[in-house]
Design a protein around this motif. Sequence first.
Motif, mmCIF file in Angstrom:
data_model
loop_
_atom_site.group_PDB
_atom_site.id
_atom_site.type_symbol
_atom_site.label_atom_id
_atom_site.label_comp_id
_atom_site.label_asym_id
_atom_site.label_seq_id
_atom_site.Cartn_x
_atom_site.Cartn_y
_atom_site.Cartn_z
ATOM 1 N N LEU A 310 37.440 25.091 46.466
ATOM 2 C CA LEU A 310 36.857 26.289 45.854
ATOM 3 C C LEU A 310 37.774 27.448 46.211
ATOM 4 O O LEU A 310 37.920 27.780 47.388
ATOM 5 C CB LEU A 310 35.439 26.540 46.369
ATOM 6 C CG LEU A 310 34.568 27.511 45.554
ATOM 7 C CD1 LEU A 310 33.097 27.396 45.954
ATOM 8 C CD2 LEU A 310 35.005 28.952 45.679
ATOM 9 N N LEU A 311 38.398 28.025 45.212
ATOM 10 C CA LEU A 311 39.278 29.176 45.418
ATOM 11 C C LEU A 311 38.610 30.414 44.831
ATOM 12 O O LEU A 311 38.598 30.625 43.622
ATOM 13 C CB LEU A 311 40.636 28.946 44.739
ATOM 14 C CG LEU A 311 41.599 30.142 44.727
ATOM 15 C CD1 LEU A 311 41.918 30.607 46.149
ATOM 16 C CD2 LEU A 311 42.877 29.807 43.964
ATOM 17 N N ASP A 312 37.999 31.205 45.699
ATOM 18 C CA ASP A 312 37.439 32.504 45.306
ATOM 19 C C ASP A 312 38.545 33.517 45.572
ATOM 20 O O ASP A 312 38.624 34.118 46.637
ATOM 21 C CB ASP A 312 36.188 32.796 46.126
ATOM 22 C CG ASP A 312 35.464 34.052 45.661
ATOM 23 O OD1 ASP A 312 35.934 34.693 44.704
ATOM 24 O OD2 ASP A 312 34.435 34.410 46.259
ATOM 25 N N ALA A 363 37.507 31.060 40.957
ATOM 26 C CA ALA A 363 36.540 32.125 40.708
ATOM 27 C C ALA A 363 37.104 33.475 41.112
ATOM 28 O O ALA A 363 37.880 33.579 42.072
ATOM 29 C CB ALA A 363 35.249 31.852 41.480
ATOM 30 N N THR A 364 36.718 34.503 40.366
ATOM 31 C CA THR A 364 37.012 35.888 40.749
ATOM 32 C C THR A 364 35.826 36.764 40.372
ATOM 33 O O THR A 364 35.185 36.541 39.341
ATOM 34 C CB THR A 364 38.267 36.454 40.046
ATOM 35 O OG1 THR A 364 38.101 36.354 38.623
ATOM 36 C CG2 THR A 364 39.526 35.731 40.472
ATOM 37 N N CYS A 365 35.537 37.763 41.201
ATOM 38 C CA CYS A 365 34.477 38.730 40.873
ATOM 39 C C CYS A 365 35.117 39.896 40.121
ATOM 40 O O CYS A 365 35.084 41.048 40.562
ATOM 41 C CB CYS A 365 33.733 39.191 42.119
ATOM 42 S SG CYS A 365 34.762 39.924 43.412
ATOM 43 N N ILE A 426 34.337 31.982 36.394
ATOM 44 C CA ILE A 426 34.347 30.732 37.150
ATOM 45 C C ILE A 426 34.762 29.604 36.222
ATOM 46 O O ILE A 426 34.171 29.429 35.147
ATOM 47 C CB ILE A 426 32.958 30.431 37.760
ATOM 48 C CG1 ILE A 426 32.499 31.595 38.652
ATOM 49 C CG2 ILE A 426 32.995 29.128 38.551
ATOM 50 C CD1 ILE A 426 31.068 31.473 39.119
ATOM 51 N N ALA A 427 35.783 28.848 36.625
ATOM 52 C CA ALA A 427 36.251 27.708 35.830
ATOM 53 C C ALA A 427 36.438 26.506 36.749
ATOM 54 O O ALA A 427 36.912 26.635 37.887
ATOM 55 C CB ALA A 427 37.558 28.028 35.125
#
Length: 434
Positions: A310-312, A363-365, A426-427
């Motif tokens: 999981l790469l946030d 994912a990025t916010c 998110i992908a």
Amino acid sequence: MPRRPNSPRPDDVPGFPARRAALRLLDAVLRRGDPLELALHGAAQGLPQSDRALVHAIAAEVLRHLPDLDALIDGATKQILPDDAKARMVLRIALVQTLVLGTPAHAAIATALPLVDGGPRKLVHGVFGTVTRGEPVLPDPPTLPAEVVERWTGQWGEAMPQAAAIAYAVRPPVDVTLRDAAETAKWTTELNGASFAPGHVRLPANSDQGAIADLPGFAEGAWWVQDIAASCAARLLGAGEGRTILDLCAAPGGKTMQLAAAGWHVLSVDQSKKRLERLSENLTRTTLSATVVPADLRQWQPDAPVDAILLDAPCTATGIYRRHPDVLHRIGPRQIAELAELQGELLARAAGWLKPGGRIVYATCSLEQAEGEEQVERFLAAHPDFALVPATVAELPEDMAPTSQGWLRSLPDMLADRGGADGFFIARLARQAN
């Protein structure tokens, strides 16, 4: 202009130190581009906690209403004050107290004038008086910065910034993620909230965010605060069943705790040792376990390939503008481009750590396509051994459907009638098996 012999020293004016700290904080955000939360410590150093809260409130509301405050100021001056003029900043501070925070006008100007001691006090006093005598009301919703509206309109169309402005005016809700999703009904009742998915509760709209730790279940680690959109990244990875996953850029740990609760063996990696301390505290409170690794992802790598990642990724955080209004004033094309380059580097590097058949959630916010859609499209074009694994409706909270492309994109109109959600991209990607 010298101080009159009998006039009080600025530090002797009640409430002045907090206003001086607010001025420093706004200067750090608007002139230096520092994040509001990080700059608060230095600006409010030495002040009691109650004053620190006031400093944050003044600065945050100035940033939230900046275009509208400036319109009032410009309408009351013969010559437009420069954007970085001290008089303009002091007027913003005085006006936001009166128009937003409920401070009486006489108290707001009394604590503001010492900020321009030796400067244009008459100008500040006169403009403040002209504005307040007109009994102005700030627009609802607030006006977004023009450059933000232009950028978002170009990416999403005119309806998106309109929805963003409406969301900006509403206090963001508090979502919590449960350690045990089987107890969703129990904690929805205990917390008097609503649930949009297993393992999720949204607290009532009038919840006191300062008293979160006093609510049932917090001390015993039954749940933690995490926006509903942020929780979706870990949801797309499912049950761990003892497999190994890397949670990259993991602190402060919401996703790490989700993954650990779902049965993953989690390696949580983050560059910030201070933020990792908070992650470790959260793990202790919830009695969940993970291996915490302080490291820079550009130099670190795991000892062996892993089952999932999981790469946030570090991003502009424009998706959490409701909670952090400074991002709308600090972030522009240069910051977006720099962070998009870093995200691409980290995504490509992390992908090499996956076992064949493994999956990575990126994912990025952020509400910027350069940090989401464009990033994944570019990655897939350069890595033919990876493919998008579309999210399904069944995996996501109600009314948070994936796009036609198969990824999740939460925009300001998502869940708008129930308090909204943070902006996220998110992908889920899979590496081909051998």
